[in-house]
Design an enzyme around this catalytic site. Structure first.
Site, short mmCIF file in Angstrom:
data_model
loop_
_atom_site.label_atom_id
_atom_site.label_comp_id
_atom_site.label_asym_id
_atom_site.label_seq_id
_atom_site.Cartn_x
_atom_site.Cartn_y
_atom_site.Cartn_z
N GLY A 21 115.79 79.94 -8.06
CA GLY A 21 115.76 81.18 -7.19
C GLY A 21 114.36 81.88 -7.10
CB SER B 222 116.67 69.38 -10.27
OG SER B 222 116.38 70.79 -10.13
CB THR C 64 116.46 75.39 -0.97
OG1 THR C 64 116.86 76.01 -2.06
CG2 THR C 64 117.45 74.61 -0.30
CB SER C 65 112.60 75.52 -4.73
OG SER C 65 112.49 74.46 -5.62
CG ASP D 51 126.44 77.83 -5.70
OD1 ASP D 51 126.94 76.85 -6.28
OD2 ASP D 51 125.63 78.39 -5.91
CB SER E 66 126.94 71.73 -11.27
OG SER E 66 125.48 71.18 -11.05
CE LYS F 208 119.40 79.00 -6.96
NZ LYS F 208 119.73 77.47 -7.52
#
Length: 503
Positions: A168, A194, A198-199, A256, A264, A288
């Protein structure tokens, strides 16, 4: 029913099985019916698509299926209609707000991985969890089931440490500094990360600038057993495969659920055998998690879940109100991280956060006394030991260990935004900075991104540079400039905010 395989150059993100209209009528199949394709000991489930993609007597398989299962052109397979999976009944049970048993959760996860459940059923599951939630027993069962339906990493070198940020905050290249510090202290830390979704840059995108991040489990095991660490892309591995399928649905629904988010993250830690886990929860405006109350609640859940999984978890609530360091975008961040490791110095927000997190891990792993972890971490960074360790990681993963920051190419199409007034920087919009970097081409264009020239609290004069946009093409740069002017991500105010007096 028997048919010959025809491999179609189609990728839909689903397991689609293409049937000729004549065969569909004869076999009494309808669009979206679930069918089982079998050949010997191999079997897959897929959704029926009816059309003239194939001839009568053929069954078309999408590339999505071929990625997971090996079928050959012309191979004879059997096609059988599949009944509604038992797991659908369990999803309905959760929709009614009832608690799921361990075996029911295991069945749901197995059916997701086997593609017996399609996006419609997974959407129902995600929505049911969003509305009715999961208790900690259910989350633990879900976490273990997600891990055990994929590959598991077995590393002999113990203890195994791990660190994860819930994200975030743009510019978070912290773990590229944390991992070599921890490994240089003699601890084991196999870090899977990862790519950006969206970043503007995921950790894997940044590391990929100077070395390969796509490795097999066997390669990871060899490297970690040898040097104690790795920095790899988790998406190249079959870790908790059900997670990727549920995340895809969550994004489309803009949901979410906390229970799924916890499972996850922790399922991947469980799959790689992590014993001591540090969770980083950046908190602040634009992150976030925006409030301390929410951060503490989430931290409590991570710690409780860890206990149920037999993992020791600590949580660091960190400042997330502005970007970390001065760079956002894969190559820009790689350059900044490498400079910090080489010199032992760097932006305060980056260095202090990295040392703080590394220090906690050193204390958790027993190589630093409580309260002394950050000091030990600083010594490792400033002595050059962390830099030597990152060189080992780079080399073992297939990169050039002697790469220098100046060797990293940055987007050469640039534009600098300047201050329109004098004052103090009172805010930097995380989401706006990310949006501008992505508009410039990040993360696909490695050299694209944003370089900040100021941070919150700094004094600026009219005309001073605020940030520079980097792009690899003029067209992407032009789009990013337009967006930057519209969003105005850096807020400048005078120290006098308002003057009141008698009317």
């Amino acid at each position: 029913m028997r048919a010959k395989v025809r491999i179609l150059n189609i990728r839909s993100g689903h397991f689609d099985v293409f049937i000729n209209p004549k065969d569909a009528q004869e076999w009494k199949l309808h669009p979206n019916d679930l069918v089982k394709i079998e050949s010997g000991k191999r079997s897959i489930y897929g959704s029926v698509v009816i059309g003239d993609f194939v001839e009568s007597g053929e069954v078309g398989l999408s590339l999505d299926i071929l990625d997971a299962y090996q079928f050959s052109e012309g191979e004879l397979v059997s096609i059988t209609p599949s009944e509604t999976p038992e797991s659908v009944r369990y999803i309905k049970k959760k929709m009614r707000g009832e608690k799921l048993r361990k075996v029911e959760i295991e069945t749901i996860v197995r059916d997701i991985v086997d593609r017996k459940l399609r996006n419609t059923e997974i959407s129902a599951l995600v929505t049911a969890i969003e509305v009715n939630g999961l208790d900690m027993d259910e989350i633990a069962a879900l976490t273990i089931a997600m891990a055990e339906t994929g590959d598991m990493l077995d590393i002999d070198r113990k203890p195994i440490m791990d660190v994860h940020s819930i994200g975030g905050v743009p510019g978070n290249k912290t773990n590229i500094i944390v991992v070599p510090i921890v490994a240089a202290a003699g601890l084991t830390i196999p870090k899977t990360s990862s790519r950006a979704i969206t970043s503007a840059a995921g950790t894997a995108d940044v590391v990929e600038v100077f070395t390969n991040v796509t490795l097999s489990l066997d390669e990871i095991k060899r490297i970690v057993e040898k040097i104690g660490a790795c920095l790899v892309w988790g998406g190249a591995l079959n870790l908790a495969p059900a997670d990727d399928l549920t995340i895809h649905v969550e994004r489309r629904l803009s949901l979410d659920p906390r229970g799924l988010m916890l499972a996850s993250i922790m399922s991947k830690k469980y799959a790689i055998g992590s014993q001591y886990i540090l969770i980083d929860i950046p908190t602040g405006k634009g992150a976030k998690v925006e409030t301390m109350e929410e951060a503490r609640s989430l931290a409590k859940d991570f710690i409780e879940l860890g206990k149920k999984l037999g993992q020791y978890v600590e949580v660091a609530i960190t400042y997330g109100g502005q970007p970390i360091g001065y760079t956002v975008g894969p190559a820009l961040e790689a350059k900044e991280a490498l400079e910090t490791l080489m010199t032992g110095k760097g932006p305060g927000s980056l260095v202090e956060k990295a040392l703080g997190l590394a220090g906690i891990l050193l204390e958790m792993g027993g190589v630093a006394p409580r309260g002394m972890g950050k000091k030990v971490a600083r010594e490792i960074l400033e002595s050059g030991k962390a830099y030597e360790k990152i060189k080992e990681i780079i080399e073992e993963q297939g990169g050039d260990p002697n790469i220098k920051p100046e060797d990293i190419p940055i987007g050469d199409k640039t534009y600098t935004i300047h201050a329109q007034t004098s004052g103090y920087v009172t805010g930097i919009d995380n989401k706006a900075i990310t949006a501008i970097a992505r508009e410039a081409g990040a993360p696909e264009d490695k050299g694209a991104g944003v370089k900040l020239h100021v941070k919150v609290g700094e004094k600026v004069k009219e005309g001073d540079p605020l940030f520079t946009i980097h792009a690899e093409s003029e067209s992407r740069l032009d789009k990013a400039i337009i967006l930057a002017r519209r969003l105005e991500p850096i807020k400048i105010e005078g120290m006098v905010l308002q003057v009141l007096g008698n009317l």
